[in-house]
Design a protein around this motif. Structure first.
Motif, PDB file in Angstrom:
ATOM      1  N   UNK A   3       1.545   9.454  -6.064  1.00  0.00           N
ATOM      2  CA  UNK A   3       2.040  10.593  -5.801  1.00  0.00           C
ATOM      3  C   UNK A   3       3.025  11.105  -6.822  1.00  0.00           C
ATOM      4  N   UNK A   4       3.865  10.099  -7.435  1.00  0.00           N
ATOM      5  CA  UNK A   4       4.994  10.445  -8.393  1.00  0.00           C
ATOM      6  C   UNK A   4       4.724  10.545  -9.700  1.00  0.00           C
ATOM      7  N   UNK A   5       3.594   9.703 -10.042  1.00  0.00           N
ATOM      8  CA  UNK A   5       3.308   9.427 -11.459  1.00  0.00           C
ATOM      9  C   UNK A   5       2.933  10.808 -12.348  1.00  0.00           C
ATOM     10  N   UNK A   6       2.009  11.457 -11.564  1.00  0.00           N
ATOM     11  CA  UNK A   6       1.651  12.665 -12.425  1.00  0.00           C
ATOM     12  C   UNK A   6       2.896  13.931 -12.602  1.00  0.00           C
ATOM     13  N   UNK A   7       3.860  13.690 -11.697  1.00  0.00           N
ATOM     14  CA  UNK A   7       4.947  14.555 -12.155  1.00  0.00           C
ATOM     15  C   UNK A   7       5.853  13.815 -13.075  1.00  0.00           C
TER      16      UNK A   7
ATOM     17  N   UNK B   6       0.782  -1.270  -0.180  1.00  0.00           N
ATOM     18  CA  UNK B   6      -0.005   0.100  -0.055  1.00  0.00           C
ATOM     19  C   UNK B   6       1.000   1.206  -0.015  1.00  0.00           C
ATOM     20  N   UNK B   7       1.937   1.180   0.796  1.00  0.00           N
ATOM     21  CA  UNK B   7       2.832   2.482   0.822  1.00  0.00           C
ATOM     22  C   UNK B   7       3.493   2.510  -0.628  1.00  0.00           C
ATOM     23  N   UNK B   8       4.110   1.457  -1.337  1.00  0.00           N
ATOM     24  CA  UNK B   8       4.591   1.604  -2.417  1.00  0.00           C
ATOM     25  C   UNK B   8       3.568   2.020  -3.471  1.00  0.00           C
ATOM     26  N   UNK B   9       2.212   1.586  -3.575  1.00  0.00           N
ATOM     27  CA  UNK B   9       1.303   2.265  -4.424  1.00  0.00           C
ATOM     28  C   UNK B   9       1.094   3.642  -4.113  1.00  0.00           C
ATOM     29  N   UNK B  10       1.039   4.028  -2.871  1.00  0.00           N
ATOM     30  CA  UNK B  10       0.801   5.538  -2.572  1.00  0.00           C
ATOM     31  C   UNK B  10       1.867   6.345  -2.941  1.00  0.00           C
ATOM     32  N   UNK B  11       3.011   5.736  -2.884  1.00  0.00           N
ATOM     33  CA  UNK B  11       4.204   6.473  -3.399  1.00  0.00           C
ATOM     34  C   UNK B  11       4.031   6.717  -4.997  1.00  0.00           C
ATOM     35  N   UNK B  12       3.698   5.528  -5.514  1.00  0.00           N
ATOM     36  CA  UNK B  12       3.554   5.699  -6.941  1.00  0.00           C
ATOM     37  C   UNK B  12       2.376   6.508  -7.485  1.00  0.00           C
TER      38      UNK B  12
END
Length: 280
Positions: A181-185, A173-179
């Motif tokens: 956050x970073x995807x749109x940037x 879940x934490x890795x997915x949340x990080x993904x």
């Protein structure tokens, strides 16, 4: 015809890059960020349907809805990319089944799970296409509502990502949340990189040799404006022009060699609207 063939190649390659990133790095690690494919990871956990097959069914349903609601114009580029992505994901599940991630480095795999689809999406957005999925929902919402589409899709993606905490484990879940956050940037960064050009302001006394080089050697154009030096009071000329990165190096070197007294300002720009550039 040449332009259409070029766009077709871009559509195909960028969609296949997305499929590789999603299947080999996103699905295999149960990362749940990102629209339909994120939802597919959650649904696949039930064992009733695979992630690739769910993506195929969901995208086809959304395409049919989009065709009737948004019209034929919508279907052209989006339909091809969406169908190709769906077929590629289902095909990869059958050709190269995976029971575990490629490596034992989840952070490394997360980087590829974000980067490859982001590159593909950036190319698609850059040529006015998309891979379907929640983009279709966004187009429909934009047509019939006054909602902030970006915020609506972000809430949807956030809900799917948070669900990963409960369906899988805290680490996933934490890795997915990080993904998420970073995807749109990363997508924005790739789009800017694809469109990056150099904007020239050249202040000089004799603009003709520089303009001749731009026209005859670079096959570009420029705009000349008369000006006056604030300190010297001398008559000057300002040349405005835009080049891609390779052309910019040639023009900069020419000006430094042949007009060493010129005052040269070069800046980055990624929004060029006009003939000869891709952001038209």
């Amino acid at each position: 015809m040449k332009s259409q063939f070029k766009n077709f190649i871009y559509l195909t390659l960028s969609t296949l890059v997305m499929a590789v990133g999603i299947y080999f790095f996103k699905f295999s690690n149960n990362f749940t960020f990102g629209g339909i494919t994120g939802l597919a990871v959650l649904v696949a956990k039930s064992g009733s349907i695979s992630a690739g097959d769910f993506s195929f069914v969901a995208n086809m349903v959304l395409l049919v809805i989009g065709f009737f609601v948004l019209g034929k114009k919508f279907a052209a580029k989006t339909a091809y990319s969406s169908i190709l992505l769906s077929v590629a994901l289902s095909g990869l599940e059958r050709i190269c089944p995976m029971s575990q991630p490629l490596t034992n480095q989840p952070l490394l795999e997360l980087i590829f799970a974000i980067a490859l689809p982001s590159i593909g999406s950036a190319v698609l957005f850059n040529i006015g296409a998309s891979s379907g999925g929640t983009d279709v929902v966004a187009m429909i919402m934009k047509k019939y509502t006054s909602f902030n589409i970006g915020n609506a899709l972000l809430v949807t993606d956030l809900f799917i990502t948070v669900a990963g905490f409960f369906v899988f484990d805290i680490q996933t879940g934490l890795y997915s949340f990080l993904g998420l956050a970073l995807r749109s940037f990363m997508i924005d960064g790739f789009i800017e990189s694809l469109n990056l050009s150099k904007y020239f302001n050249v202040v000089c006394k004799n603009p003709q040799p520089i303009c001749n080089f731009i026209k005859d050697e670079m096959h570009r154009s420029a705009t000349i404006v008369q000006a006056k030096g604030a300190f010297s009071g001398e008559d000057k000329y300002i040349i405005f022009t835009v080049m891609n990165r390779m052309e910019a190096v040639r023009l900069r070197n020419y000006i430094k060699e042949h007009s060493p007294d010129a005052f040269l300002l070069i800046s980055n720009t990624s929004e060029i609207i006009g003939k000869g550039f891709h952001s038209i």
